[in-house]
Motif scaffolding. Sequence first.
Motif, PDB file in Angstrom:
ATOM      1  N   GLY A 161      42.268  57.361  51.933  1.00  0.00           N
ATOM      2  CA  GLY A 161      40.961  58.371  52.688  1.00  0.00           C
ATOM      3  C   GLY A 161      40.752  58.474  54.000  1.00  0.00           C
ATOM      4  N   PRO A 162      40.114  59.620  54.738  1.00  0.00           N
ATOM      5  CA  PRO A 162      39.591  60.098  56.162  1.00  0.00           C
ATOM      6  C   PRO A 162      38.908  58.970  56.106  1.00  0.00           C
ATOM      7  N   ALA A 163      38.272  57.544  57.733  1.00  0.00           N
ATOM      8  CA  ALA A 163      37.849  56.690  58.301  1.00  0.00           C
ATOM      9  C   ALA A 163      36.470  56.814  57.799  1.00  0.00           C
ATOM     10  N   THR A 164      36.075  57.823  57.392  1.00  0.00           N
ATOM     11  CA  THR A 164      34.423  58.114  56.837  1.00  0.00           C
ATOM     12  C   THR A 164      33.963  58.379  55.903  1.00  0.00           C
ATOM     13  N   LYS A 165      34.866  58.233  54.876  1.00  0.00           N
ATOM     14  CA  LYS A 165      34.721  58.633  53.342  1.00  0.00           C
ATOM     15  C   LYS A 165      36.082  57.777  52.392  1.00  0.00           C
ATOM     16  N   ARG A 166      36.271  56.424  52.929  1.00  0.00           N
ATOM     17  CA  ARG A 166      37.112  55.675  52.612  1.00  0.00           C
ATOM     18  C   ARG A 166      37.168  55.420  51.151  1.00  0.00           C
ATOM     19  N   GLU A 167      38.119  54.974  49.970  1.00  0.00           N
ATOM     20  CA  GLU A 167      37.622  55.043  48.739  1.00  0.00           C
ATOM     21  C   GLU A 167      38.441  53.849  48.265  1.00  0.00           C
ATOM     22  N   ALA A 168      38.536  52.576  48.044  1.00  0.00           N
ATOM     23  CA  ALA A 168      39.172  50.838  47.582  1.00  0.00           C
ATOM     24  C   ALA A 168      38.718  51.037  45.232  1.00  0.00           C
ATOM     25  N   VAL A 169      39.015  50.291  45.286  1.00  0.00           N
ATOM     26  CA  VAL A 169      39.243  50.230  43.817  1.00  0.00           C
ATOM     27  C   VAL A 169      39.383  48.659  43.418  1.00  0.00           C
ATOM     28  N   VAL A 170      38.331  48.073  42.238  1.00  0.00           N
ATOM     29  CA  VAL A 170      38.448  47.065  41.922  1.00  0.00           C
ATOM     30  C   VAL A 170      39.725  47.118  40.139  1.00  0.00           C
ATOM     31  N   TYR A 171      40.888  46.634  39.831  1.00  0.00           N
ATOM     32  CA  TYR A 171      40.280  45.972  38.596  1.00  0.00           C
ATOM     33  C   TYR A 171      40.525  45.570  38.450  1.00  0.00           C
ATOM     34  N   TYR A 172      39.680  44.662  36.671  1.00  0.00           N
ATOM     35  CA  TYR A 172      39.627  43.986  35.572  1.00  0.00           C
ATOM     36  C   TYR A 172      40.351  44.232  34.661  1.00  0.00           C
ATOM     37  N   ALA A 173      40.080  42.948  33.787  1.00  0.00           N
ATOM     38  CA  ALA A 173      41.325  42.876  32.663  1.00  0.00           C
ATOM     39  C   ALA A 173      40.460  41.825  31.825  1.00  0.00           C
ATOM     40  N   ARG A 174      40.571  41.854  30.060  1.00  0.00           N
ATOM     41  CA  ARG A 174      40.594  41.419  29.119  1.00  0.00           C
ATOM     42  C   ARG A 174      41.664  41.918  27.769  1.00  0.00           C
ATOM     43  N   ALA A 175      42.221  40.305  27.791  1.00  0.00           N
ATOM     44  CA  ALA A 175      42.651  40.377  26.296  1.00  0.00           C
ATOM     45  C   ALA A 175      41.811  39.474  24.851  1.00  0.00           C
ATOM     46  N   GLY A 176      41.849  40.187  24.536  1.00  0.00           N
ATOM     47  CA  GLY A 176      41.414  39.268  22.848  1.00  0.00           C
ATOM     48  C   GLY A 176      39.857  39.669  22.868  1.00  0.00           C
ATOM     49  N   ARG A 177      39.186  39.771  21.792  1.00  0.00           N
ATOM     50  CA  ARG A 177      37.658  39.786  21.378  1.00  0.00           C
ATOM     51  C   ARG A 177      37.240  39.196  20.224  1.00  0.00           C
ATOM     52  N   ILE A 178      37.401  37.561  20.737  1.00  0.00           N
ATOM     53  CA  ILE A 178      37.271  36.109  20.057  1.00  0.00           C
ATOM     54  C   ILE A 178      35.574  35.709  21.449  1.00  0.00           C
ATOM     55  N   GLU A 179      35.044  36.423  21.813  1.00  0.00           N
ATOM     56  CA  GLU A 179      34.236  35.699  23.036  1.00  0.00           C
ATOM     57  C   GLU A 179      33.312  36.303  23.109  1.00  0.00           C
ATOM     58  N   PRO A 180      31.835  36.288  22.231  1.00  0.00           N
ATOM     59  CA  PRO A 180      31.090  37.676  22.453  1.00  0.00           C
ATOM     60  C   PRO A 180      30.375  37.667  23.794  1.00  0.00           C
ATOM     61  N   LYS A 181      30.854  37.193  24.882  1.00  0.00           N
ATOM     62  CA  LYS A 181      30.369  37.321  25.910  1.00  0.00           C
ATOM     63  C   LYS A 181      30.787  38.106  26.923  1.00  0.00           C
ATOM     64  N   ALA A 182      30.285  38.079  28.701  1.00  0.00           N
ATOM     65  CA  ALA A 182      31.008  38.654  29.521  1.00  0.00           C
ATOM     66  C   ALA A 182      31.265  37.426  30.732  1.00  0.00           C
ATOM     67  N   VAL A 183      31.999  37.312  31.215  1.00  0.00           N
ATOM     68  CA  VAL A 183      32.669  36.687  32.232  1.00  0.00           C
ATOM     69  C   VAL A 183      33.026  37.054  33.679  1.00  0.00           C
ATOM     70  N   LEU A 184      34.098  37.870  33.394  1.00  0.00           N
ATOM     71  CA  LEU A 184      34.262  39.143  34.581  1.00  0.00           C
ATOM     72  C   LEU A 184      33.107  39.626  34.735  1.00  0.00           C
ATOM     73  N   PRO A 185      32.655  40.065  36.545  1.00  0.00           N
ATOM     74  CA  PRO A 185      31.090  41.062  36.776  1.00  0.00           C
ATOM     75  C   PRO A 185      31.576  42.498  36.523  1.00  0.00           C
ATOM     76  N   PHE A 186      32.520  42.878  35.353  1.00  0.00           N
ATOM     77  CA  PHE A 186      32.262  44.378  34.611  1.00  0.00           C
ATOM     78  C   PHE A 186      33.654  43.807  33.420  1.00  0.00           C
ATOM     79  N   GLU A 187      32.930  44.449  32.494  1.00  0.00           N
ATOM     80  CA  GLU A 187      33.394  43.691  31.648  1.00  0.00           C
ATOM     81  C   GLU A 187      33.236  44.396  30.120  1.00  0.00           C
ATOM     82  N   ILE A 188      33.992  44.461  28.878  1.00  0.00           N
ATOM     83  CA  ILE A 188      33.991  45.805  27.708  1.00  0.00           C
ATOM     84  C   ILE A 188      34.011  44.397  26.835  1.00  0.00           C
ATOM     85  N   VAL A 189      32.636  44.257  26.384  1.00  0.00           N
ATOM     86  CA  VAL A 189      32.916  42.489  25.191  1.00  0.00           C
ATOM     87  C   VAL A 189      32.179  43.095  24.187  1.00  0.00           C
ATOM     88  N   PRO A 190      32.977  42.202  22.679  1.00  0.00           N
ATOM     89  CA  PRO A 190      33.167  42.463  21.254  1.00  0.00           C
ATOM     90  C   PRO A 190      31.090  42.228  20.855  1.00  0.00           C
TER      91      PRO A 190
END
Length: 209
Positions: A95-124
């Motif tokens: 994007g332009p210098a005054t409206k620049r964007e970026a992205v961070v990806y987080y990923a998890r496999a499994g639904r054993i642990e009912p707790k969040a470890v990543l800053p953004f997580e979908i947790v059972p």
Amino acid sequence: MIKLFLAAALLGTSTLAAAHEVWIERDGSATARIYLGEPAEPVPAGGDPEFTKLKAPRLVPSSRAAMVRRNDHIEVAAVAGDVRAWDDNVFAPWGPATKREAVVYYARAGRIEPKAVLPFEIVPVATDADRFTVIRDGRPLADTEVTFVTPARETRKLRTDARGVVVVPTSGSGRYLLSAAAKDEGERQHGGMTVHTLHYITTTSYHAG
């Protein structure tokens, strides 16, 4: 797929980054497979056209296990339990210098642990549960859209309740995947550049049956 990339070429990297996700799959073996692409679409035989941009996703907790690059995914030996990774260097800020964007990806496999470890997580909410909480920075996100992909690659849009919980209709065997997005507005540093909107995309996949 072709229509998506034609649109991305016309609209820029923002469309492409928003359409792509990083996700992890593991179906009982010690090897985890990390993908970049569109989990609701079949993975192309040669990998997603943008797969080369997924260079070195970081496992959480950190690991020295070797990452082996295949045509359409990265393989890494992982310990037993849920597998987590993140990457903030897939797409360069756009994007332009005054409206620049970026992205961070987080990923998890499994639904054993009912707790969040990543800053953004979908947790059972419990081991092998069909109820999940979307958690960001330790707090549940209420009224947040969650995309649910079935083994047949059917996509459904769900929303978390007031407690940040969503119930997913698991039925039958195969890979299920959930994803959610968030963003921060305001000037900040990312990738050595000043950005004004930072997007976050998180996925959780699991096998049932």
